[in-house]
Design an enzyme around this catalytic site. Structure first.
Site, PDB file in Angstrom:
ATOM      1  N   ARG A   1       0.819  -1.224   0.000  1.00 22.58           N
ATOM      2  CA  ARG A   1       0.000   0.000   0.000  1.00 22.58           C
ATOM      3  C   ARG A   1       0.855   1.277   0.000  1.00 22.58           C
ATOM      4  O   ARG A   1       0.514   2.276   0.625  1.00 22.58           O
ATOM      5  CB  ARG A   1      -0.961   0.026   1.208  1.00 22.58           C
ATOM      6  CG  ARG A   1      -1.876  -1.148   1.307  1.00 22.58           C
ATOM      7  CD  ARG A   1      -2.817  -1.314   0.132  1.00 22.58           C
ATOM      8  NE  ARG A   1      -3.485  -2.601   0.203  1.00 22.58           N
ATOM      9  CZ  ARG A   1      -3.096  -3.691  -0.457  1.00 22.58           C
ATOM     10  NH1 ARG A   1      -2.069  -3.652  -1.289  1.00 22.58           N
ATOM     11  NH2 ARG A   1      -3.744  -4.826  -0.326  1.00 22.58           N
TER      12      ARG A   1
ATOM     13  N   SER B   1     -10.494  -0.700   3.840  1.00 19.51           N
ATOM     14  CA  SER B   1      -9.723  -0.925   5.074  1.00 19.51           C
ATOM     15  C   SER B   1      -9.146   0.394   5.575  1.00 19.51           C
ATOM     16  O   SER B   1      -8.465   1.097   4.822  1.00 19.51           O
ATOM     17  CB  SER B   1      -8.579  -1.899   4.809  1.00 19.51           C
ATOM     18  OG  SER B   1      -9.098  -3.138   4.419  1.00 19.51           O
TER      19      SER B   1
ATOM     20  N   GLU C   1      -4.215   3.189   6.730  1.00 21.07           N
ATOM     21  CA  GLU C   1      -3.993   3.076   5.279  1.00 21.07           C
ATOM     22  C   GLU C   1      -4.626   4.289   4.600  1.00 21.07           C
ATOM     23  O   GLU C   1      -4.132   4.806   3.610  1.00 21.07           O
ATOM     24  CB  GLU C   1      -4.648   1.789   4.766  1.00 21.07           C
ATOM     25  CG  GLU C   1      -4.529   1.613   3.262  1.00 21.07           C
ATOM     26  CD  GLU C   1      -5.231   0.368   2.739  1.00 21.07           C
ATOM     27  OE1 GLU C   1      -5.177  -0.684   3.418  1.00 21.07           O
ATOM     28  OE2 GLU C   1      -5.852   0.464   1.664  1.00 21.07           O
TER      29      GLU C   1
HETATM   30  C1  FAD Z   1     -15.411  -0.596  -0.604  1.00 23.00           C
HETATM   31  C2  FAD Z   1     -13.936  -0.388  -0.726  1.00 23.00           C
HETATM   32  C3  FAD Z   1     -13.107  -1.488  -0.898  1.00 23.00           C
HETATM   33  C4  FAD Z   1     -11.720  -1.317  -1.035  1.00 23.00           C
HETATM   34  N1  FAD Z   1     -10.935  -2.411  -1.203  1.00 23.00           N
HETATM   35  C5  FAD Z   1      -9.597  -2.262  -1.373  1.00 23.00           C
HETATM   36  C6  FAD Z   1      -8.765  -3.404  -1.584  1.00 23.00           C
HETATM   37  O1  FAD Z   1      -9.216  -4.538  -1.645  1.00 23.00           O
HETATM   38  N2  FAD Z   1      -7.443  -3.194  -1.743  1.00 23.00           N
HETATM   39  C7  FAD Z   1      -6.887  -1.950  -1.712  1.00 23.00           C
HETATM   40  O2  FAD Z   1      -5.664  -1.829  -1.878  1.00 23.00           O
HETATM   41  N3  FAD Z   1      -7.652  -0.844  -1.498  1.00 23.00           N
HETATM   42  C8  FAD Z   1      -8.993  -0.973  -1.333  1.00 23.00           C
HETATM   43  N4  FAD Z   1      -9.767   0.131  -1.114  1.00 23.00           N
HETATM   44  C9  FAD Z   1      -9.131   1.460  -0.952  1.00 23.00           C
HETATM   45  C10 FAD Z   1      -9.051   2.303  -2.248  1.00 23.00           C
HETATM   46  O3  FAD Z   1     -10.099   1.969  -3.130  1.00 23.00           O
HETATM   47  C11 FAD Z   1      -7.705   2.150  -2.959  1.00 23.00           C
HETATM   48  O4  FAD Z   1      -6.636   2.592  -2.164  1.00 23.00           O
HETATM   49  C12 FAD Z   1      -7.675   2.923  -4.289  1.00 23.00           C
HETATM   50  O5  FAD Z   1      -6.526   2.543  -5.010  1.00 23.00           O
HETATM   51  C13 FAD Z   1      -7.692   4.443  -4.135  1.00 23.00           C
HETATM   52  O6  FAD Z   1      -7.904   5.000  -5.434  1.00 23.00           O
HETATM   53  P1  FAD Z   1      -8.567   6.423  -5.637  1.00 23.00           P
HETATM   54  O7  FAD Z   1      -8.512   6.730  -7.076  1.00 23.00           O
HETATM   55  O8  FAD Z   1      -9.916   6.463  -5.006  1.00 23.00           O
HETATM   56  O9  FAD Z   1      -7.552   7.348  -4.850  1.00 23.00           O
HETATM   57  P2  FAD Z   1      -7.880   8.494  -3.768  1.00 23.00           P
HETATM   58  O10 FAD Z   1      -8.534   7.863  -2.580  1.00 23.00           O
HETATM   59  O11 FAD Z   1      -8.563   9.614  -4.412  1.00 23.00           O
HETATM   60  O12 FAD Z   1      -6.409   8.917  -3.375  1.00 23.00           O
HETATM   61  C14 FAD Z   1      -5.576   8.045  -2.623  1.00 23.00           C
HETATM   62  C15 FAD Z   1      -4.150   8.568  -2.667  1.00 23.00           C
HETATM   63  O13 FAD Z   1      -3.645   8.431  -4.000  1.00 23.00           O
HETATM   64  C16 FAD Z   1      -3.200   9.698  -4.495  1.00 23.00           C
HETATM   65  N5  FAD Z   1      -3.508   9.764  -5.926  1.00 23.00           N
HETATM   66  C17 FAD Z   1      -4.694   9.533  -6.529  1.00 23.00           C
HETATM   67  N6  FAD Z   1      -4.572   9.675  -7.870  1.00 23.00           N
HETATM   68  C18 FAD Z   1      -3.276  10.031  -8.099  1.00 23.00           C
HETATM   69  C19 FAD Z   1      -2.524  10.337  -9.279  1.00 23.00           C
HETATM   70  N7  FAD Z   1      -3.062  10.314 -10.499  1.00 23.00           N
HETATM   71  N8  FAD Z   1      -1.222  10.664  -9.138  1.00 23.00           N
HETATM   72  C20 FAD Z   1      -0.632  10.701  -7.918  1.00 23.00           C
HETATM   73  N9  FAD Z   1      -1.293  10.409  -6.771  1.00 23.00           N
HETATM   74  C21 FAD Z   1      -2.599  10.082  -6.862  1.00 23.00           C
HETATM   75  C22 FAD Z   1      -3.969  10.731  -3.678  1.00 23.00           C
HETATM   76  O14 FAD Z   1      -3.313  11.976  -3.664  1.00 23.00           O
HETATM   77  C23 FAD Z   1      -4.030  10.051  -2.316  1.00 23.00           C
HETATM   78  O15 FAD Z   1      -2.831  10.241  -1.610  1.00 23.00           O
HETATM   79  C24 FAD Z   1     -11.163  -0.021  -0.981  1.00 23.00           C
HETATM   80  C25 FAD Z   1     -12.003   1.093  -0.824  1.00 23.00           C
HETATM   81  C26 FAD Z   1     -13.376   0.913  -0.706  1.00 23.00           C
HETATM   82  C27 FAD Z   1     -14.262   2.112  -0.553  1.00 23.00           C
END
Ligand code: FAD
Length: 318
Positions: free
Chosen positions: A187, A238, A308
């Site tokens: 992560r 998580s 996380e």
């Molecule tokens: C129901 C549910 C289930 C989930 N299950 C999992 C799972 O099984 N495994 C897992 O790993 N995660 C899981 N997650 C957490 C989450 O979905 C992941 O971490 C996901 O990758 C975040 O993506 P996001 O686009 O929403 O990023 P955001 O939440 O918008 O941002 C997260 C971080 O990434 C950075 N970021 C986003 N886009 C960019 C970019 N283009 N360039 C640089 N930095 C960037 C942001 O600045 C921030 O620091 C889950 C979440 C939910 C709600």
């Protein structure tokens, strides 16, 4: 009635010839999966690298608080107004470009934009018969967020399938870095907006399989979510990373915290490492539960759980 005070940099920002849409006083509630938080002074739907290359040096020059958001599926947004710029990629950044078949290269490569939804990526792999990243079907984020967080599930993670990543620094310069030259951990990735690096797109190499097998795996991943997680309540997945050799959910449950409510937020009775919004949770309600969990688990097991979830705070200026 007091007049609205505009930030000094706004007028200069509005003079930059951007194609991208600039929104003022935008509620961030619909930009995160917890559905909480206040407004952003300014949110820009950045549609291409040209605009991004104008915006980032501007932010740096004017020392404006900023943050890049994907789908906010791993993000805690404060209740008060965010006094800076939120960058939200869209347009060209949603690209999906499978490699052309040729004699000397395998037809299992795809270039995906940072704003492409993980779910869309997973679905588009099915007819291609591309396996390995089926886990993305259960992750409600973007490809940029998946790389930044090195998202993973069911024993696989995003970095396992990365060939190279294109990213931009705060000077507006584009870089293409082979995946093996980048640091990825559980992560964690060294490419994150928090470090002044914006992922724009990436090339992935998938496993060659067949559509039926990939679809079956996809359905299994979805079934797992339905059985084990509160998939129909707003959450960020998580909240804590698993400590080495153990599970955060197990430690939270064993600390007797499952179901604990604070204001409008609850430690999910279904999955203890999820905090759900019961309807009107505030950011403070969630922070309070995060602190309760950390203190209780530390007291009982001498383990300091590491969140996380990312907290919306000012990124570095590059
Ligand atoms: C129901 C549910 C289930 C989930 N299950 C999992 C799972 O099984 N495994 C897992 O790993 N995660 C899981 N997650 C957490 C989450 O979905 C992941 O971490 C996901 O990758 C975040 O993506 P996001 O686009 O929403 O990023 P955001 O939440 O918008 O941002 C997260 C971080 O990434 C950075 N970021 C986003 N886009 C960019 C970019 N283009 N360039 C640089 N930095 C960037 C942001 O600045 C921030 O620091 C889950 C979440 C939910 C709600």
């Amino acid at each position: 009635m007091s007049e609205e005070v505009q930030p000094e940099w706004l007028e200069a920002l509005e003079k930059i010839p951007l194609v991208s849409r600039l929104r003022r006083k935008e509620s961030l509630k619909r930009f995160n999966t917890w559905r909480i938080g206040g407004e952003a002074e300014c949110l820009i739907d950045v549609v291409n690298v040209g605009d991004l290359a104008l915006i980032l040096p501007f932010i740096r020059k004017h020392r404006i608080p900023w943050f890049i958001i994907g789908k906010g599926s791993n993000l805690l947004v404060p209740d008060n107004t965010w006094q800076g710029i939120i960058i939200h990629l869209s347009g060209d950044f949603k690209c999906w470009e499978p490699s052309e078949e040729s004699e000397d290269s395998k037809n299992n490569h795809v270039t995906a934009g940072a704003a492409l939804a993980d779910v869309t990526f997973a679905q588009r792999c099915v007819p291609k018969g591309w396996g390995g990243m089926e886990f993305l079907i259960g992750i409600p984020g973007t490809i940029g967020g998946a790389i930044a967080m090195n998202a993973g599930a069911h024993g696989a993670e995003t970095a396992d399938f990365l060939k190279e990543v294109e990213w931009m620094d705060m000077l507006g310069d584009l870089h293409t870095t082979p995946a093996e030259k980048l640091e990825f951990r559980y992560r964690y990735s060294e490419l994150n907006g928090n470090f002044g690096r914006i992922i724009t797109r990436a090339v992935f190499a998938l496993n060659e399989s067949d559509p039926e097998t990939v679809e079956k795996k996809l359905l299994e991943c979805q079934q797992f979510r339905k059985e084990k997680q509160p998939y129909n309540q707003p959450s960020c997945g998580s909240v804590f990373k698993n400590p080495s050799g153990d599970y955060a959910a197990r430690l939270i449950e064993a600390s007797g915290l499952k179901g604990t409510i604070k204001g409008g937020a609850q430690i999910s009775p279904k999955q203890a490492n999820f905090i759900v919004n019961l309807g009107d949770a505030s950011s403070d309600d969630i922070l309070s539960l995060i602190n309760t969990v950390r203190e209780s688990v530390l007291r009982k097991y001498s383990i300091d759980l590491v969140p996380e979830v990312q907290i919306l705070q000012s990124a570095v200026y590059g």
